[in-house]
Scaffold this active site. Sequence first.
Site, mmCIF file in Angstrom:
data_model
loop_
_atom_site.group_PDB
_atom_site.id
_atom_site.type_symbol
_atom_site.label_atom_id
_atom_site.label_comp_id
_atom_site.label_asym_id
_atom_site.label_seq_id
_atom_site.Cartn_x
_atom_site.Cartn_y
_atom_site.Cartn_z
ATOM 1 N N SER A 12 39.766 13.406 56.031
ATOM 2 C CA SER A 12 39.869 14.725 56.658
ATOM 3 C C SER A 12 41.267 15.328 56.641
ATOM 4 O O SER A 12 41.421 16.546 56.499
ATOM 5 C CB SER A 12 39.352 14.674 58.090
ATOM 6 O OG SER A 12 40.016 13.682 58.839
ATOM 7 N N ASP A 69 43.270 15.743 69.519
ATOM 8 C CA ASP A 69 42.470 14.539 69.239
ATOM 9 C C ASP A 69 43.328 13.366 68.788
ATOM 10 O O ASP A 69 42.838 12.245 68.646
ATOM 11 C CB ASP A 69 41.369 14.834 68.217
ATOM 12 C CG ASP A 69 41.899 15.185 66.825
ATOM 13 O OD1 ASP A 69 43.118 15.102 66.588
ATOM 14 O OD2 ASP A 69 41.066 15.554 65.965
ATOM 15 N N HIS A 110 44.178 14.281 63.870
ATOM 16 C CA HIS A 110 44.489 15.258 62.829
ATOM 17 C C HIS A 110 45.810 15.954 63.132
ATOM 18 O O HIS A 110 46.114 16.239 64.286
ATOM 19 C CB HIS A 110 43.377 16.310 62.724
ATOM 20 C CG HIS A 110 42.050 15.733 62.355
ATOM 21 N ND1 HIS A 110 41.041 15.516 63.275
ATOM 22 C CD2 HIS A 110 41.569 15.298 61.159
ATOM 23 C CE1 HIS A 110 39.989 14.998 62.669
ATOM 24 N NE2 HIS A 110 40.289 14.848 61.385
#
Length: 424
Positions: free
Chosen positions: A38, A253, A256
């Site tokens: 990601s 989070d 990221h």
Amino acid sequence: MKIKLEPVIILCIGLFLLNTKSFSQDQNFYIFLCFGQSNMEGQGAIQSQDRTVDSRFQVMEAVDCSNLGRIKGHWYTAVPPLCRCYTGLSPAEYFGRTLVANLPDSIRVGIINVSVAGCAIELYDKNNYQDYAATAPDWMISIINEYGGNPYGRLVEIAKLAQQDGVIKGILLHQGESNTGDNQWPSKVKGIYDTLLNDLGLSPGSVPLLAGEVVGADQGGVCASMNPIIDQLPQTIHNSYIISSKGCTDTTDNLHFNSAGYRKLGMRYGMRMLSLLGYDPNSYLESECSLIGGDWEIKADTLASNGKYITIKSGLNSTSAAPSDTTGSIYLPFTVYGDSTFYIYARLNCPNNSHDSYWIKMDNGEYVKFQASRTNGWQWLKLNSYNLSQGDHIFNVAYCEDGAKLDKICISSYDYIPSGKGGA
């Protein structure tokens, strides 16, 4: 002697010529392959500052994106997103921008980005990816299916198209979160790297691999324990380099990076690649070549740049204020060619905590104390940053504690610590 060609032979030659695709490979078109999960896919918000892109920086789409007006296998100016149709800002954006800002105008940069959020490194294993994909959640399978069910195969497919236009100069990897704690990760990456080079007809080890760290412990990264494993990759792949994530900010989070973090991380990828390509945008000043006050002395050291460094004469200390006499200072004149923030780094050797400080100032500013710490031999440290206008400037260093050794000064418009002995 005349040779008569039979009609069947003439027909075969004609069909061969019709089906042979001609192309002209531009040696000044540098292509870079990006893959990972990601954070390479890109999760950062794309902001107005990200939408102005030099046309020398391009992306070859790996999927069809009607919303972007892009078709798989075609080149476009690298306006984000650079992965799939609805992804965000990634390190690839500012990697490419850093390159085109510092490479000659004759050189173009192309990016191919095939990344899948949440995936483990096993998804890029050419021979076993199906076993991993069979266990993937539905949302990941939908991403995998955008790449025809085989992300590795799509990367090779698009890379081969790109090779008709330019030359593959490097591979960028950002992956590891889904392999946290996997000590076999470096060997798994090596298997993918070796297979990829073989499938693209590239010599073993000929293309550098840049691997970025995941969100670091300094940002509270939930996968930060993976970084020591990532850092071992150069022991497995000789032509690989680690891109530090220290100081790269992240989202709530703690998994990221945020947009600012992606920009900084991408710039670091770019700076490392520039050095590997033989380009260094930094300016370097050898301390022994500066204007040196009489309290300093030049000494030899084969580990120092140019084989020399300077240090204050033993017993001279000025810890409460900078010495007022010019004999205690060195002066490094330099010129900048545009208004910007400039970062000053020094290659230092501070043997202990009692021999690790200097007084520094820019131009006619006030001296401030730079307190380093004990270094592990010669080490680059950031001294300070300054907003400078175009023109001539003088950086000053005065002694504070004796015993500290100064090898070299680096002046850069990038917040990126140099490596090795620095440039010429």
